[in-house]
Write a protein that holds these residues in place. Sequence first.
Motif, PDB file in Angstrom:
ATOM      1  N   UNK A   1     -94.298  50.039 -44.917  1.00  0.00           N
ATOM      2  CA  UNK A   1     -93.773  49.212 -44.105  1.00  0.00           C
ATOM      3  C   UNK A   1     -93.466  47.861 -44.698  1.00  0.00           C
ATOM      4  N   UNK A   2     -94.313  47.604 -45.596  1.00  0.00           N
ATOM      5  CA  UNK A   2     -94.309  46.266 -46.339  1.00  0.00           C
ATOM      6  C   UNK A   2     -92.977  46.345 -47.320  1.00  0.00           C
ATOM      7  N   UNK A   3     -93.042  47.502 -47.830  1.00  0.00           N
ATOM      8  CA  UNK A   3     -91.935  47.781 -49.208  1.00  0.00           C
ATOM      9  C   UNK A   3     -90.684  47.838 -48.432  1.00  0.00           C
ATOM     10  N   UNK A   4     -90.431  48.461 -47.388  1.00  0.00           N
ATOM     11  CA  UNK A   4     -89.184  48.593 -46.520  1.00  0.00           C
ATOM     12  C   UNK A   4     -88.557  47.030 -46.230  1.00  0.00           C
ATOM     13  N   UNK A   5     -89.781  46.188 -45.418  1.00  0.00           N
ATOM     14  CA  UNK A   5     -89.421  45.089 -45.266  1.00  0.00           C
ATOM     15  C   UNK A   5     -88.692  43.924 -46.222  1.00  0.00           C
ATOM     16  N   UNK A   6     -89.696  44.344 -47.276  1.00  0.00           N
ATOM     17  CA  UNK A   6     -89.124  43.479 -48.708  1.00  0.00           C
ATOM     18  C   UNK A   6     -87.696  43.959 -49.001  1.00  0.00           C
ATOM     19  N   UNK A   7     -87.632  45.055 -49.234  1.00  0.00           N
ATOM     20  CA  UNK A   7     -86.169  45.685 -49.803  1.00  0.00           C
ATOM     21  C   UNK A   7     -85.038  45.353 -48.609  1.00  0.00           C
ATOM     22  N   UNK A   8     -85.292  45.351 -47.553  1.00  0.00           N
ATOM     23  CA  UNK A   8     -84.348  44.685 -46.596  1.00  0.00           C
ATOM     24  C   UNK A   8     -83.831  43.457 -46.665  1.00  0.00           C
ATOM     25  N   UNK A   9     -85.079  42.591 -46.844  1.00  0.00           N
ATOM     26  CA  UNK A   9     -84.566  41.139 -47.264  1.00  0.00           C
ATOM     27  C   UNK A   9     -83.851  40.898 -48.409  1.00  0.00           C
TER      28      UNK A   9
ATOM     29  N   UNK B   1     -90.031  39.328 -40.510  1.00  0.00           N
ATOM     30  CA  UNK B   1     -90.448  40.805 -40.403  1.00  0.00           C
ATOM     31  C   UNK B   1     -91.371  40.906 -41.734  1.00  0.00           C
ATOM     32  N   UNK B   2     -90.870  40.584 -42.754  1.00  0.00           N
ATOM     33  CA  UNK B   2     -91.573  40.564 -44.146  1.00  0.00           C
ATOM     34  C   UNK B   2     -93.171  40.256 -43.975  1.00  0.00           C
ATOM     35  N   UNK B   3     -93.228  38.991 -43.384  1.00  0.00           N
ATOM     36  CA  UNK B   3     -94.670  38.290 -43.048  1.00  0.00           C
ATOM     37  C   UNK B   3     -95.558  39.121 -42.187  1.00  0.00           C
ATOM     38  N   UNK B   4     -94.980  39.594 -41.231  1.00  0.00           N
ATOM     39  CA  UNK B   4     -95.648  40.624 -40.469  1.00  0.00           C
ATOM     40  C   UNK B   4     -96.251  41.763 -40.806  1.00  0.00           C
ATOM     41  N   UNK B   5     -95.177  42.409 -41.839  1.00  0.00           N
ATOM     42  CA  UNK B   5     -95.675  43.560 -42.515  1.00  0.00           C
ATOM     43  C   UNK B   5     -96.733  43.370 -43.543  1.00  0.00           C
ATOM     44  N   UNK B   6     -96.639  42.061 -44.227  1.00  0.00           N
ATOM     45  CA  UNK B   6     -97.817  41.691 -45.107  1.00  0.00           C
ATOM     46  C   UNK B   6     -99.092  41.492 -44.525  1.00  0.00           C
ATOM     47  N   UNK B   7     -98.905  40.930 -43.006  1.00  0.00           N
ATOM     48  CA  UNK B   7    -100.376  40.739 -42.431  1.00  0.00           C
ATOM     49  C   UNK B   7    -100.873  42.092 -42.269  1.00  0.00           C
ATOM     50  N   UNK B   8     -99.990  43.048 -41.680  1.00  0.00           N
ATOM     51  CA  UNK B   8    -100.718  44.311 -41.434  1.00  0.00           C
ATOM     52  C   UNK B   8    -101.198  45.304 -42.438  1.00  0.00           C
ATOM     53  N   UNK B   9    -100.422  44.981 -43.627  1.00  0.00           N
ATOM     54  CA  UNK B   9    -101.117  45.666 -45.016  1.00  0.00           C
ATOM     55  C   UNK B   9    -102.279  45.044 -45.415  1.00  0.00           C
ATOM     56  N   UNK B  10    -102.763  43.754 -45.195  1.00  0.00           N
ATOM     57  CA  UNK B  10    -103.778  43.078 -45.526  1.00  0.00           C
ATOM     58  C   UNK B  10    -104.934  43.760 -44.814  1.00  0.00           C
TER      59      UNK B  10
END
Length: 380
Positions: free
Chosen positions: A137-145, A154-163
Amino acid sequence: MSDDRDRLTFRDDPGASRSVWVAAALVVVIVAWMGSGIVFPATEESAAAPVAGPAPVAVTVETVVPEPVTLFFQAEGQALPDRDTAIRAEGSGDVAEVLVTRGAFVEGGAVIARLSARRAEADLNRAREELARAQREFDNATELLERGVGTVDRVAEAQAVLAAAAAAATAAEEAIEALDITAPFAGRLETLSLDAGEFVQAGAEVGRVVDNRPLTVAIQVPQQQLRRIRDGQVATVRFITGEEVEGRVTFVGTSANPETRTFLAEIEVPNEDGAIPAGISAEVRIPTGTREAHFIQPSTVSLSPEGQLGVKTVDEADRVVFHPIEIVRAEIAGVYVVGLPQTARVITIGQGYVRDGDPVRALPASPDTGATAGDAGGDR
């Protein structure tokens, strides 16, 4: 004529006259002798004859001189282990196996028991899957950005879930490691309350490990003796089991017990093979210096009328002198004291029958004169 013939006539007897004169002479002699005490009084020597006083009491004396003696501080203590720690389970689960028995010696880090890994392994697999999904999810959000169609939120949210997923995976891995209950340090397993199949909650105490190599002997030092004890002093420790070993003072407290007004001191004693158990009683002797003192028999010590401890000696004029003393060391054969003159003639027999200032007849201590002095004292 017949009347003249019949008249009686008497004549004096010369012998009777002499008896009267003899008796009169005897009376005169007796009266003169009885009056001689007045006429001729007794001589001055016989009238003033002195009355002899009692002879001095015979006592047995022993000459003692001071000698250097090592002073000791003695105290009763208790042997404590160097380390004594409870063993607690770090994880929860059913006990799969117990690898040691109570009383066994274990090394530091040795596994004592293992808990079942089924639940922990399932939690770890789930945590790893969540981590992989959060990473995607984090990788996808980063690529879309990067393409310009995504948002920073969305990238920040994905990063929090990853942590959060990474933290859960780490916790699951640690839970796997916590399934092994290990000894915190080398020692003897004093208690162990684990059985196979038993459920254990995280944090529960399951045993106790004791390290008595070396031992620590704890004693209480009175405040009057505190200055005599310091770190590094050598001490002799005799345990109630009979062992006698040499230790060293490693700690002297600086705060007194408010109830006993004593200070804690600790002596470290080597116990490489662990043969001396912890918790037993011990007698500690610490040399604290030397002092000149006289060695005397305990029977020669007495009390003054004021209740002061002392020893009776005989001076050069053969008179009794009472010396207050202080006992600095006690032995089975006698005591070492201070307070006596340099060379003292201590009364060993008969001191109970004389007082300070009494004249005595001093006899040297020997088996022959001992009975004489005792008899003389008893007669008085």
